[in-house]
Design an enzyme around this catalytic site. Structure first.
Site, PDB file in Angstrom:
ATOM      1  NE  ARG A  75     -24.701 -29.707 -58.404  1.00  0.00           N
ATOM      2  CZ  ARG A  75     -24.662 -30.047 -57.032  1.00  0.00           C
ATOM      3  NH1 ARG A  75     -24.130 -31.187 -56.647  1.00  0.00           N
ATOM      4  NH2 ARG A  75     -25.014 -29.073 -56.368  1.00  0.00           N
ATOM      5  N   GLY A 110     -32.338 -12.272 -71.151  1.00  0.00           N
ATOM      6  CA  GLY A 110     -33.167 -10.892 -71.258  1.00  0.00           C
ATOM      7  C   GLY A 110     -33.435 -10.985 -69.754  1.00  0.00           C
ATOM      8  CB  SER A 144     -36.285 -12.768 -66.741  1.00  0.00           C
ATOM      9  OG  SER A 144     -35.081 -13.399 -66.954  1.00  0.00           O
ATOM     10  CE  LYS A 174     -27.773  -9.635 -67.154  1.00  0.00           C
ATOM     11  NZ  LYS A 174     -28.298 -10.101 -65.767  1.00  0.00           N
TER      12      LYS A 174
END
Length: 318
Positions: free
Chosen positions: A29, A128, A130, A183
């Site tokens: 950006r 997931g 990571s 989560k």
């Protein structure tokens, strides 16, 4: 050619690993940031000491058009604006969200926001357990790739899998989105527990009851239970609730200690807690852990008060 939009830590890490397969365009950006990365061959602002492979081309300004997959590696609360601003360039290509959360303005997850804003595109989400540095260093990592279009998901899985990044696919975008979003809320609570010195047993209890809440909302919204039990749910929960590499966990620790937290660091779970609580109440669902975290983030409760609130709830079967 794969396009990665977002030159933060995660976007850069994805570009680095995907460069093992072929050319990658990394869009930033900030024009000055892109120029700096071209000059140094690194992204020292977001992912220090990681060399950018020659297969990565840095760009800024207008998003390149085309029909190749585009990974959207940006904070959840900025995704909607990006999609609107670059709608024409994004066109009908596969758009893979790499953010976790619920949009405060619409209550939608990433794929819902993509479908609403770029109706011709194929929405998907990569999520997931990571951390960006692990991916960039080539450490073995497994993620969930969710796409409602099974054939498109299979093609994306083949394109985005690398020698060190293994992808498991599903058509359950709702479950994958909710696992990644919820989560983060629980991770803030677990960080607060540890920051306040309440101990490992309390953290384990909060993780477990938080996971029950994740499943409660996911079931109400039509997600498959097996998705929340996989990488995008339980796997990501286990990682972010136990590691100081997690920004959400570190933010929770600061709340537990009563310390200030760097406002420049994106904490997806803070906004998501409010969005999820609003959605849960609309559905008539009881989500006490989420409510406690939302109140902590808003400064309406201290950790000791939140613990008292949770422990004083009526006794019941598990």
């Amino acid at each position: 050619m794969i396009l990665v939009c977002g030159a933060g830590a995660f976007g850069t890490a994805l570009a680095v690993t995907l460069a093992q397969n072929g050319p990658v365009t990394l869009w930033a950006r900030d024009v000055a940031h892109a120029a700096e990365m071209r000059a140094t061959g690194r992204n020292d602002r977001r992912l220090p000491d990681i060399a950018l492979p020659e297969a990565i081309t840095m760009v800024s300004g207008e998003v390149p058009g085309g029909d190749t997959p585009c990974l959207l590696a940006m904070p959840m609360q900025t995704l909607g604006g990006f999609l609107r601003d670059h709608h024409d360039a994004l066109g009908s290509r596969p758009l893979v969200a790499c953010c976790k959360g619920m949009d405060l303005a619409t209550g939608l997850g990433p794929t819902g926001l993509i479908a609403q804003t770029c109706a011709q595109a194929t929405p998907a989400i990569l999520t997931g357990p990571s951390f960006a540095r692990d991916i960039a260093l080539g450490l073995p990592t497994a993620l969930t790739l969710a796409c409602a279009d099974a054939a498109a998901g299979e093609a994306l899985q083949a394109t985005l899998t690398t020698p060190t990044l293994r992808l498991y696919r599903t058509t359950d975008t709702i479950g994958a989105e909710l696992g990644g979003a919820l989560k983060n809320v629980i991770a803030i609570g677990c960080g607060a527990v540890m920051g306040a010195g309440l101990g490992e047993s309390a953290r384990a209890a909060l993780m477990t009851r938080g996971f029950a809440e994740m499943n409660r909302l996911a079931h109400a919204l039509g997600a498959g239970p097996e998705t929340l039990a996989g990488l995008s749910g339980f796997g990501d929960l286990a990682l972010t609730c136990t590691s100081a590499q997690s920004r959400n966990y570190r933010y929770g620790e600061s709340l537990g200690r009563g310390d200030a937290f760097d406002p420049a660091i994106t904490v997806e779970g803070a906004a998501t807690a409010r969005a999820v609580l609003h959605r849960a109440r609309a559905l008539g669902l009881d989500m006490p852990v989420t409510a406690a975290v939302a109140a902590l983030v808003a400064g309406e409760l201290r950790v000791a008060q939140a613990v008292d609130m949770l422990l004083s709830r009526p006794l019941k079967e598990e």
